[in-house]
Design a protein around this motif. Structure first.
Motif, PDB file in Angstrom:
ATOM      1  N   LEU A   3     -49.317 114.260 -66.225  1.00  0.00           N
ATOM      2  CA  LEU A   3     -48.096 113.469 -66.334  1.00  0.00           C
ATOM      3  C   LEU A   3     -46.890 114.295 -65.919  1.00  0.00           C
ATOM      4  CD1 LEU A   3     -48.757 111.812 -69.808  1.00  0.00           C
ATOM      5  CD2 LEU A   3     -49.237 110.876 -67.550  1.00  0.00           C
ATOM      6  N   GLN A   4     -45.982 113.650 -65.215  1.00  0.00           N
ATOM      7  CA  GLN A   4     -44.741 114.277 -64.803  1.00  0.00           C
ATOM      8  C   GLN A   4     -43.586 113.420 -65.296  1.00  0.00           C
ATOM      9  OE1 GLN A   4     -44.354 117.339 -63.152  1.00  0.00           O
ATOM     10  NE2 GLN A   4     -42.229 117.016 -63.777  1.00  0.00           N
ATOM     11  N   ALA A   5     -42.883 113.952 -66.280  1.00  0.00           N
ATOM     12  CA  ALA A   5     -41.785 113.200 -66.869  1.00  0.00           C
ATOM     13  C   ALA A   5     -40.453 113.737 -66.375  1.00  0.00           C
ATOM     14  CB  ALA A   5     -41.847 113.282 -68.388  1.00  0.00           C
ATOM     15  N   SER A   6     -39.468 112.851 -66.348  1.00  0.00           N
ATOM     16  CA  SER A   6     -38.120 113.259 -65.959  1.00  0.00           C
ATOM     17  C   SER A   6     -37.110 112.379 -66.682  1.00  0.00           C
ATOM     18  CB  SER A   6     -37.933 113.170 -64.451  1.00  0.00           C
ATOM     19  OG  SER A   6     -38.112 111.838 -64.011  1.00  0.00           O
ATOM     20  N   GLY A   7     -35.867 112.811 -66.632  1.00  0.00           N
ATOM     21  CA  GLY A   7     -34.811 112.080 -67.319  1.00  0.00           C
ATOM     22  C   GLY A   7     -34.403 112.811 -68.571  1.00  0.00           C
ATOM     23  N   GLY A   8     -33.742 112.123 -69.455  1.00  0.00           N
ATOM     24  CA  GLY A   8     -33.242 112.741 -70.670  1.00  0.00           C
ATOM     25  C   GLY A   8     -31.905 113.392 -70.439  1.00  0.00           C
ATOM     26  N   SER A  20     -38.429 108.569 -67.005  1.00  0.00           N
ATOM     27  CA  SER A  20     -39.515 108.116 -66.163  1.00  0.00           C
ATOM     28  C   SER A  20     -40.703 109.048 -66.333  1.00  0.00           C
ATOM     29  CB  SER A  20     -39.092 108.050 -64.691  1.00  0.00           C
ATOM     30  OG  SER A  20     -38.767 109.335 -64.217  1.00  0.00           O
ATOM     31  N   CYS A  21     -41.878 108.506 -66.094  1.00  0.00           N
ATOM     32  CA  CYS A  21     -43.102 109.287 -66.231  1.00  0.00           C
ATOM     33  C   CYS A  21     -44.116 108.781 -65.226  1.00  0.00           C
ATOM     34  CB  CYS A  21     -43.641 109.174 -67.643  1.00  0.00           C
ATOM     35  SG  CYS A  21     -45.130 110.155 -67.944  1.00  0.00           S
ATOM     36  N   ALA A  22     -44.639 109.699 -64.427  1.00  0.00           N
ATOM     37  CA  ALA A  22     -45.635 109.367 -63.424  1.00  0.00           C
ATOM     38  C   ALA A  22     -46.958 110.013 -63.789  1.00  0.00           C
ATOM     39  CB  ALA A  22     -45.177 109.844 -62.050  1.00  0.00           C
ATOM     40  N   ALA A  23     -48.038 109.225 -63.688  1.00  0.00           N
ATOM     41  CA  ALA A  23     -49.379 109.723 -63.990  1.00  0.00           C
ATOM     42  C   ALA A  23     -50.149 109.933 -62.704  1.00  0.00           C
ATOM     43  CB  ALA A  23     -50.108 108.719 -64.893  1.00  0.00           C
ATOM     44  N   SER A  24     -50.997 110.956 -62.711  1.00  0.00           N
ATOM     45  CA  SER A  24     -51.731 111.305 -61.492  1.00  0.00           C
ATOM     46  C   SER A  24     -52.986 110.492 -61.311  1.00  0.00           C
ATOM     47  CB  SER A  24     -52.090 112.795 -61.517  1.00  0.00           C
ATOM     48  OG  SER A  24     -52.928 113.073 -62.621  1.00  0.00           O
ATOM     49  N   GLY A  25     -53.459 109.840 -62.357  1.00  0.00           N
ATOM     50  CA  GLY A  25     -54.703 109.096 -62.245  1.00  0.00           C
ATOM     51  C   GLY A  25     -54.560 107.688 -62.758  1.00  0.00           C
ATOM     52  N   THR A  26     -55.680 107.021 -62.896  1.00  0.00           N
ATOM     53  CA  THR A  26     -55.667 105.638 -63.368  1.00  0.00           C
ATOM     54  C   THR A  26     -55.501 105.602 -64.885  1.00  0.00           C
ATOM     55  OG1 THR A  26     -57.139 104.979 -61.571  1.00  0.00           O
ATOM     56  CG2 THR A  26     -56.950 103.490 -63.454  1.00  0.00           C
ATOM     57  N   VAL A  27     -54.540 104.821 -65.303  1.00  0.00           N
ATOM     58  CA  VAL A  27     -54.289 104.695 -66.733  1.00  0.00           C
ATOM     59  C   VAL A  27     -54.294 103.224 -67.124  1.00  0.00           C
ATOM     60  CG1 VAL A  27     -53.004 106.851 -66.880  1.00  0.00           C
ATOM     61  CG2 VAL A  27     -51.790 104.711 -66.381  1.00  0.00           C
ATOM     62  N   VAL A  28     -54.513 102.984 -68.395  1.00  0.00           N
ATOM     63  CA  VAL A  28     -54.570 101.628 -68.917  1.00  0.00           C
ATOM     64  C   VAL A  28     -53.300 101.286 -69.688  1.00  0.00           C
ATOM     65  CG1 VAL A  28     -55.833 100.083 -70.453  1.00  0.00           C
ATOM     66  CG2 VAL A  28     -57.073 101.722 -69.026  1.00  0.00           C
ATOM     67  N   ILE A  29     -52.786 102.295 -70.403  1.00  0.00           N
ATOM     68  CA  ILE A  29     -51.580 102.092 -71.195  1.00  0.00           C
ATOM     69  C   ILE A  29     -50.758 103.366 -71.153  1.00  0.00           C
ATOM     70  CG2 ILE A  29     -52.782 102.735 -73.321  1.00  0.00           C
ATOM     71  CD1 ILE A  29     -50.976 100.752 -74.807  1.00  0.00           C
ATOM     72  N   MET A  30     -49.485 103.216 -71.042  1.00  0.00           N
ATOM     73  CA  MET A  30     -48.577 104.362 -71.048  1.00  0.00           C
ATOM     74  C   MET A  30     -47.427 104.074 -71.989  1.00  0.00           C
ATOM     75  SD  MET A  30     -48.348 105.656 -67.070  1.00  0.00           S
ATOM     76  CE  MET A  30     -47.367 107.102 -67.491  1.00  0.00           C
ATOM     77  N   TYR A  75     -41.043 103.500 -66.916  1.00  0.00           N
ATOM     78  CA  TYR A  75     -39.646 103.832 -67.117  1.00  0.00           C
ATOM     79  C   TYR A  75     -39.226 103.355 -68.501  1.00  0.00           C
ATOM     80  CZ  TYR A  75     -40.068 104.005 -62.058  1.00  0.00           C
ATOM     81  OH  TYR A  75     -40.492 104.289 -60.787  1.00  0.00           O
ATOM     82  N   LEU A  76     -38.395 104.145 -69.138  1.00  0.00           N
ATOM     83  CA  LEU A  76     -37.843 103.746 -70.426  1.00  0.00           C
ATOM     84  C   LEU A  76     -36.335 103.741 -70.302  1.00  0.00           C
ATOM     85  CD1 LEU A  76     -38.522 102.998 -73.385  1.00  0.00           C
ATOM     86  CD2 LEU A  76     -38.113 105.404 -73.957  1.00  0.00           C
ATOM     87  N   ARG A  77     -35.775 102.556 -70.310  1.00  0.00           N
ATOM     88  CA  ARG A  77     -34.330 102.422 -70.273  1.00  0.00           C
ATOM     89  C   ARG A  77     -33.829 102.363 -71.713  1.00  0.00           C
ATOM     90  NH1 ARG A  77     -29.912 103.458 -67.132  1.00  0.00           N
ATOM     91  NH2 ARG A  77     -28.157 102.137 -67.783  1.00  0.00           N
ATOM     92  N   MET A  78     -32.924 103.275 -72.042  1.00  0.00           N
ATOM     93  CA  MET A  78     -32.415 103.377 -73.408  1.00  0.00           C
ATOM     94  C   MET A  78     -30.919 103.078 -73.398  1.00  0.00           C
ATOM     95  SD  MET A  78     -34.489 106.800 -74.623  1.00  0.00           S
ATOM     96  CE  MET A  78     -33.692 107.853 -73.412  1.00  0.00           C
ATOM     97  N   ASN A  79     -30.562 101.966 -74.015  1.00  0.00           N
ATOM     98  CA  ASN A  79     -29.162 101.562 -74.105  1.00  0.00           C
ATOM     99  C   ASN A  79     -28.660 101.680 -75.537  1.00  0.00           C
ATOM    100  OD1 ASN A  79     -29.071 100.828 -71.357  1.00  0.00           O
ATOM    101  ND2 ASN A  79     -29.798  98.755 -71.813  1.00  0.00           N
ATOM    102  N   ASP A  80     -27.347 101.682 -75.676  1.00  0.00           N
ATOM    103  CA  ASP A  80     -26.711 101.740 -76.994  1.00  0.00           C
ATOM    104  C   ASP A  80     -27.329 102.850 -77.854  1.00  0.00           C
ATOM    105  OD1 ASP A  80     -26.377  99.525 -79.874  1.00  0.00           O
ATOM    106  OD2 ASP A  80     -25.017 101.064 -79.085  1.00  0.00           O
ATOM    107  N   LEU A  81     -27.417 104.019 -77.277  1.00  0.00           N
ATOM    108  CA  LEU A  81     -28.052 105.136 -77.967  1.00  0.00           C
ATOM    109  C   LEU A  81     -27.271 105.545 -79.204  1.00  0.00           C
ATOM    110  CD1 LEU A  81     -29.205 107.094 -74.841  1.00  0.00           C
ATOM    111  CD2 LEU A  81     -30.699 106.413 -76.732  1.00  0.00           C
ATOM    112  N   LYS A  82     -28.014 105.932 -80.218  1.00  0.00           N
ATOM    113  CA  LYS A  82     -27.450 106.333 -81.507  1.00  0.00           C
ATOM    114  C   LYS A  82     -27.831 107.776 -81.811  1.00  0.00           C
ATOM    115  CE  LYS A  82     -28.334 101.611 -83.146  1.00  0.00           C
ATOM    116  NZ  LYS A  82     -26.937 101.130 -83.087  1.00  0.00           N
ATOM    117  N   PRO A  83     -27.079 108.443 -82.650  1.00  0.00           N
ATOM    118  CA  PRO A  83     -27.430 109.829 -82.990  1.00  0.00           C
ATOM    119  C   PRO A  83     -28.859 109.956 -83.513  1.00  0.00           C
ATOM    120  CG  PRO A  83     -25.209 109.344 -83.731  1.00  0.00           C
ATOM    121  CD  PRO A  83     -25.771 108.055 -83.233  1.00  0.00           C
ATOM    122  N   GLU A  84     -29.348 108.939 -84.191  1.00  0.00           N
ATOM    123  CA  GLU A  84     -30.716 108.999 -84.723  1.00  0.00           C
ATOM    124  C   GLU A  84     -31.789 108.877 -83.646  1.00  0.00           C
ATOM    125  OE1 GLU A  84     -28.218 107.039 -85.792  1.00  0.00           O
ATOM    126  OE2 GLU A  84     -28.930 105.009 -86.276  1.00  0.00           O
TER     127      GLU A  84
END
Length: 111
Positions: A3-8, A20-30, A75-84
């Motif tokens: 897995l290759q993740a980016s962002g943050g 974002s996260c890219a997988a090198s092989g076949t996956v069923v759930i991410m 991809y994980l879009r995170m809006n209205d981020l909170k300190p928690e």
């Protein structure tokens, strides 16, 4: 599966980030899990190849997970981020060869 993740990064409360996260092989759930200092790792959001999603109650309505529709990328879009929401976010993928974890990316929400 590798897995290759980016962002943050760092953002003020109310801001947005995308992971974002890219997988090198076949996956069923991410998905994305997160671990705050002194706390256990917890699920943030997952998506399967059928497009079904799952969210932690604490992020519903603010986070959106997409992808895994022909490409092994989510991809994980995170809006209205909170300190928690501050935590290390880990990408996870499950396929026929088992479960894999990404290296983790820091998300810091602070004014």
């Amino acid at each position: 599966v590798q897995l290759q993740a980016s962002g943050g990064g760092s953002v003020q409360p109310g801001g947005s980030l995308r992971l974002s996260c890219a997988a090198s092989g076949t996956v069923v759930i991410m998905g994305w899990y997160r671990q705050a200092p002194g706390k256990r790792r917890e699920l943030a959001a997952t998506i399967n190849r059928g497009g079904s999603t799952q969210y932690a109650d604490s992020v519903k309505g603010r986070f959106t997970i997409t992808g895994l529709n022909g490409r092994n990328t989510v991809y994980l879009r995170m809006n209205d981020l909170k300190p928690e929401d501050t935590a290390v976010y880990y990408c996870n993928a499950n396929g026929f060869s088992g479960s894999s974890w990404g290296q983790g990316t820091q998300v810091t929400v602070s004014s």
